[in-house]
Design a protein around this motif. Structure first.
Motif, short mmCIF file in Angstrom:
data_model
loop_
_atom_site.label_atom_id
_atom_site.label_comp_id
_atom_site.label_asym_id
_atom_site.label_seq_id
_atom_site.Cartn_x
_atom_site.Cartn_y
_atom_site.Cartn_z
N ASP A 225 41.84 27.15 51.87
CA ASP A 225 40.62 27.94 51.67
C ASP A 225 40.84 29.43 51.90
OD1 ASP A 225 39.20 25.65 51.05
OD2 ASP A 225 38.49 25.33 53.09
N ARG A 226 42.01 29.79 52.45
CA ARG A 226 42.30 31.20 52.72
C ARG A 226 43.14 31.85 51.62
NH1 ARG A 226 45.50 32.35 56.56
NH2 ARG A 226 46.25 30.35 57.34
N VAL A 227 43.49 31.08 50.60
CA VAL A 227 44.34 31.61 49.55
C VAL A 227 43.59 32.69 48.76
CG1 VAL A 227 45.59 31.07 47.42
CG2 VAL A 227 45.68 29.49 49.36
N GLN A 228 44.26 33.80 48.52
CA GLN A 228 43.66 34.95 47.84
C GLN A 228 44.31 35.15 46.48
OE1 GLN A 228 44.36 39.19 49.30
NE2 GLN A 228 42.32 38.75 50.11
N PRO A 229 43.51 35.43 45.45
CA PRO A 229 44.09 35.69 44.12
C PRO A 229 45.05 36.87 44.16
CG PRO A 229 41.72 35.35 43.96
CD PRO A 229 42.04 35.46 45.43
N ILE A 230 46.12 36.76 43.42
CA ILE A 230 47.16 37.79 43.45
C ILE A 230 46.65 39.12 42.89
CG2 ILE A 230 48.21 37.40 41.17
CD1 ILE A 230 50.94 37.39 42.76
N GLU A 231 45.61 39.06 42.05
CA GLU A 231 45.05 40.28 41.48
C GLU A 231 44.50 41.22 42.55
OE1 GLU A 231 45.04 37.22 38.27
OE2 GLU A 231 44.46 37.25 40.40
N PHE A 232 44.02 40.65 43.69
CA PHE A 232 43.50 41.48 44.77
C PHE A 232 44.60 42.37 45.35
CE2 PHE A 232 39.15 40.13 45.94
CZ PHE A 232 38.98 39.10 45.01
N ILE A 233 45.76 41.78 45.54
CA ILE A 233 46.87 42.53 46.14
C ILE A 233 47.35 43.61 45.18
CG2 ILE A 233 49.26 42.38 46.91
CD1 ILE A 233 46.80 39.52 47.35
N ALA A 234 47.52 43.24 43.90
CA ALA A 234 47.99 44.21 42.91
C ALA A 234 47.03 45.39 42.80
CB ALA A 234 48.16 43.52 41.56
N SER A 267 41.32 44.11 38.75
CA SER A 267 41.49 44.01 37.31
C SER A 267 42.31 42.78 36.94
CB SER A 267 42.21 45.25 36.77
OG SER A 267 41.46 46.42 37.01
N GLU A 268 41.99 42.22 35.80
CA GLU A 268 42.83 41.16 35.25
C GLU A 268 44.18 41.77 34.91
OE1 GLU A 268 42.97 38.35 31.20
OE2 GLU A 268 41.17 39.52 31.71
N LEU A 269 45.25 40.98 35.07
CA LEU A 269 46.59 41.50 34.82
C LEU A 269 47.08 41.11 33.43
CD1 LEU A 269 48.24 40.57 38.25
CD2 LEU A 269 47.38 42.82 37.53
N VAL A 270 47.88 42.00 32.86
CA VAL A 270 48.48 41.70 31.55
C VAL A 270 49.47 40.56 31.71
CG1 VAL A 270 48.19 44.00 30.63
CG2 VAL A 270 50.28 43.47 31.90
#
Length: 270
Positions: A225-234, A267-270
């Motif tokens: 439940d703590r997993v964060q989308p990679i887009e947040f970090i980028a 943002s969504e990533l390419v």
């Protein structure tokens, strides 16, 4: 739909991203390229077969170029001083002086202190502490001369002191030591280069579903439940690698709270 803007906020900027063959580094490289940066991607895994883990520098660069971005890769082992010096020299020869340095590469072993081998301790300190320090030394003279630059170091909540009740088995102490040292280095360097208009910051990703996290089995029923989308970090890295060095420096930020503070959605990533 995600796309590369060649006239984006990082147009004309050269970014060097370590650990860019997969996971967080790959995502950061893509996000910076979306803003028009020329991105130098570095890691040990250049081609398929170089690592047991999925992802390669070739694939990262192909992903960026297919979207219209400008990227190249330089294979380097950051445990080697010669490779670090060659990496920066080749990056400069390819694109010009480095404007943005992202220290993301890591090598990690989860072993209790009692049995932690010195060889692995030295390797972790070399890659996660000394390599970011040395790479910063290599890019700083040009940044100072041009009075412009951004350095972002990738940390982890492991750098925070454990709190009682202690209910976890040992294994993460050395990793936490490395990240704590990296954060202290960040704030110290930020104070040293503030007058040179150079920003130095930390982004702490939290738990992200990457190949490296998977191999260590860090995502389970207790942590899923703590997993964060990679887009947040980028996105967080991009914002700290393009912000005003006079107001956005010396920060140790967690990705999601930073974006909330700025009122920005990833943002969504390419």
């Amino acid at each position: 739909m995600a796309k590369v803007d060649p006239n984006g906020s990082l147009r004309g900027k050269v970014a060097l991203v370590t650990g860019a063959s997969r996971g967080i580094g790959e995502a950061i490289a893509a996000r910076l390229a979306m803003e028009g940066a020329k991105v130098v991607c570095s890691a040990r895994t250049a081609e398929t077969g170089d690592s047991k883990l999925p992802g390669t520098l070739h694939a990262t660069v192909d992903r960026i170029r297919a979207a219209g971005g400008d990227a190249t890769f330089i294979k380097a082992d950051l445990s080697s001083a010669d490779d670090r010096e060659r990496l920066v020299a080749e990056a400069v020869a390819t694109y010009g002086p480095v404007d943005i340095l992202i220290n993301n590469a890591a090598v990690t072993f989860f072993i209790p202190v009692e049995t932690f081998p010195k060889k692995r301790f030295d390797l972790m300190m070399e890659v996660q502490v000394w390599a970011p320090f040395h790479l910063s030394q290599l890019v700083l003279p040009s940044m100072r001369e041009r009075r412009s630059g951004w350095i972002v170091n990738i940390s982890s909540p492991a750098g925070i002191h454990p709190k009682q009740p202690y209910n976890r088995r040992g294994g993460g102490t050395v990793y936490g030591m490395c990240k704590a040292a990296l954060e202290r280095f960040t704030t110290g360097l930020a104070s040293e280069v503030f007058d040179d208009n150079i920003a130095v910051n930390v982004v702490s990703p939290g738990l992200v579903d990457t190949p490296g996290v998977a191999v260590h089995g860090l995502i389970n029923e207790q942590t899923k439940d703590r997993v964060q989308p990679i887009e947040f970090i980028a996105e967080a890295v991009y914002r700290l690698a393009s912000g005003d060095p006079k107001t956005m420096t010396g920060r140790v930020d967690y990705a999601e709270p930073l974006l909330k503070e700025l009122g920005i959605a990833p943002s969504e990533l390419v």
